[in-house]
Enzyme design. Structure first.
Site, PDB file in Angstrom:
ATOM      1  N   HIS A  73     -94.702  97.576 -60.687  1.00 51.14           N
ATOM      2  CA  HIS A  73     -93.051  97.270 -60.180  1.00 51.14           C
ATOM      3  C   HIS A  73     -92.157  97.709 -61.309  1.00 51.14           C
ATOM      4  CE1 HIS A  73     -91.920  94.073 -63.080  1.00 51.14           C
ATOM      5  NE2 HIS A  73     -93.267  93.601 -63.142  1.00 51.14           N
ATOM      6  N   GLU A 219     -89.634  92.446 -58.492  1.00 50.80           N
ATOM      7  CA  GLU A 219     -90.811  91.800 -58.733  1.00 50.80           C
ATOM      8  C   GLU A 219     -90.181  90.580 -59.563  1.00 50.80           C
ATOM      9  OE1 GLU A 219     -94.290  89.766 -61.004  1.00 50.80           O
ATOM     10  OE2 GLU A 219     -92.252  90.739 -61.948  1.00 50.80           O
ATOM     11  N   GLU A 220     -89.520  90.779 -60.395  1.00 49.39           N
ATOM     12  CA  GLU A 220     -89.084  89.712 -61.674  1.00 49.39           C
ATOM     13  C   GLU A 220     -88.399  88.852 -60.989  1.00 49.39           C
ATOM     14  OE1 GLU A 220     -90.361  89.501 -64.451  1.00 49.39           O
ATOM     15  OE2 GLU A 220     -90.780  91.543 -65.073  1.00 49.39           O
ATOM     16  N   ASP A 242     -99.959  94.944 -63.439  1.00 44.28           N
ATOM     17  CA  ASP A 242     -99.092  94.404 -64.083  1.00 44.28           C
ATOM     18  C   ASP A 242     -99.450  94.158 -65.590  1.00 44.28           C
ATOM     19  OD1 ASP A 242     -96.516  93.255 -64.708  1.00 44.28           O
ATOM     20  OD2 ASP A 242     -96.457  92.298 -62.680  1.00 44.28           O
ATOM     21  N   HIS A 329     -91.053  89.660 -72.017  1.00 52.26           N
ATOM     22  CA  HIS A 329     -89.690  89.193 -72.064  1.00 52.26           C
ATOM     23  C   HIS A 329     -88.758  89.152 -73.159  1.00 52.26           C
ATOM     24  CE1 HIS A 329     -90.063  87.841 -67.518  1.00 52.26           C
ATOM     25  NE2 HIS A 329     -90.893  88.984 -67.771  1.00 52.26           N
TER      26      HIS A 329
END
Length: 364
Positions: A73, A219-220, A242, A329
């Site tokens: 992604h 995707e997030e 991923d 993140h």
């Protein structure tokens, strides 16, 4: 034998990786990054498919009836401008799983029609804080200062509610073999599937099926880009890549999060959405080609685009090959170069073991 490292990550590919990572592509605003990705991928595919929301797919053998997807992604977490105070301070809401605790004292780029507006997440000096009631950064107390005295001056810069905000942190290499950047989750996935396409072309491999090299958006915020594109492609098989958590750094409980470590190889997932026979093909490939790997068990879902592909179109055999990553993140996400090479190798070699028409049925 697996390929040499110099074959997998050459100078041109690493230059592309740096350019691709340094470009901002927040959820919902991925198109500029997708253009970079498509330009790089162009020599290695026959045609492209794009959709309304920005997912991009490079296709090899587009006439083939049997279709295999390899997917990553393209989007990165970010913020939205949510409220501008009379004093000219900007309050935010998340666009994806942005971490409020790392925001304080970070520089930001606010994307406006007039261009980038620089700002900072301010934070009260240690001298001024109440030591008895120390506050940590929270959504209602972090705010961005763009150097304005009032709301009107902020708006004159082109900033308004809905502007998207990213961090400017850029790619670097730590200790020779660790790649560090914001947005490794998961632009590194798009990078790795592009390398698979490159290696297939350079090694003159003829696939007996159509290969759909898919860089999904959104995707997030809930696997939305994959959800859309899988109905467009209608694949027979999907291999998703991923990132997943390295759990060897402090404050992560291995009893609940499992054990995975950067440098120890790709992580192969066990989950209801992961089709067992496809997973076993990948495991057999890793063992036969002596590619190191790790295992991870998910409880109900993988939380990746694997879930979107698996449960689409009446069920698509899907599997997940993850890249272990530290500090997800944050702006210092970290992966090991060897793992990047081995994920590329594992996807590449697994594709060479997929047979046209294979249903992966448990009942054959």
């Amino acid at each position: 034998m697996t390929m040499k490292k110099s074959e997998v990550l050459d100078k041109k590919s690493l230059e592309f990786l740096e350019t691709y990572l340094n470009n901002a592509a927040p959820t919902g605003y991925e198109s500029e990054g997708q253009k970079l990705w498509m330009e790089y991928l162009k020599p290695y595919v026959d045609e492209f498919i794009t959709d309304t929301y920005g997912t991009a797919v490079g296709v090899i053998n587009p006439e083939a009836k049997y279709k295999v997807v390899i997917e990553g992604h393209a989007d990165e977490i970010s913020w939205y401008v949510n409220y501008i105070s009379d004093e000219g301070l900007i309050y935010v809401v998340r666009n994806g799983g942005s971490d409020h605790q790392i925001a304080a004292s970070k520089r930001v780029n606010i994307h406006t029609k007039k261009g980038i507006v620089k700002g900072v997440f301010g934070w009260p000096a240690i001298h001024t804080r109440d030591k008895e009631k120390e506050q940590s950064p929270k959504m209602d107390n972090i705010c961005i200062d763009v150097g304005c005295d009032n709301k009107e001056d902020v708006e004159k810069l082109g900033v308004h509610v809905g502007c998207v905000i990213t961090y400017p942190d850029e790619f670097f290499v730590l200790n020779g073999d660790k790649f560090v950047c914001r947005a490794l989750d998961n632009r590194i996935g798009g990078f790795m599937i592009a390398q698979v396409a490159r290696l297939l072309k350079e090694n003159k491999k003829e696939l007996p099926f159509g290969l759909y090299v898919t860089n999904s958006v959104q995707e997030e915020i809930g696997l939305r880009g994959a959800e859309m594109i899988t109905h467009r492609i209608q694949p027979n098989v999907a291999i998703v890549t991923d990132v997943t958590h390295d759990t060897t750094t402090p404050m992560i409980e291995k009893k609940t999060n499992g054990l995975n470590k950067i440098g120890d190889g790709p992580v192969i997932s066990y989950a209801p959405a992961v089709q067992n026979k496809l997973r076993e093909l990948i495991l057999d490939t890793a063992e036969n080609k002596k590619i190191p790997f790790q295992r991870h068990a998910s409880s109900r879902f993988t939380g990746t685009d694997t879930d979107a592909f698996a449960y689409s179109n009446g069920g698509v055999p899907s599997a997940l090959i993850s890249l272990p990553l530290r500090y997800m993140h944050t702006t210092v996400e970290m992966v090991h170069r060897d793992d990047v090479e081995n994920v590329i190798n594992l996807i590449y070699e697994s594709l060479l073991n997929i047979k046209e028409g294979d249903s992966f049925s448990y009942f054959d």
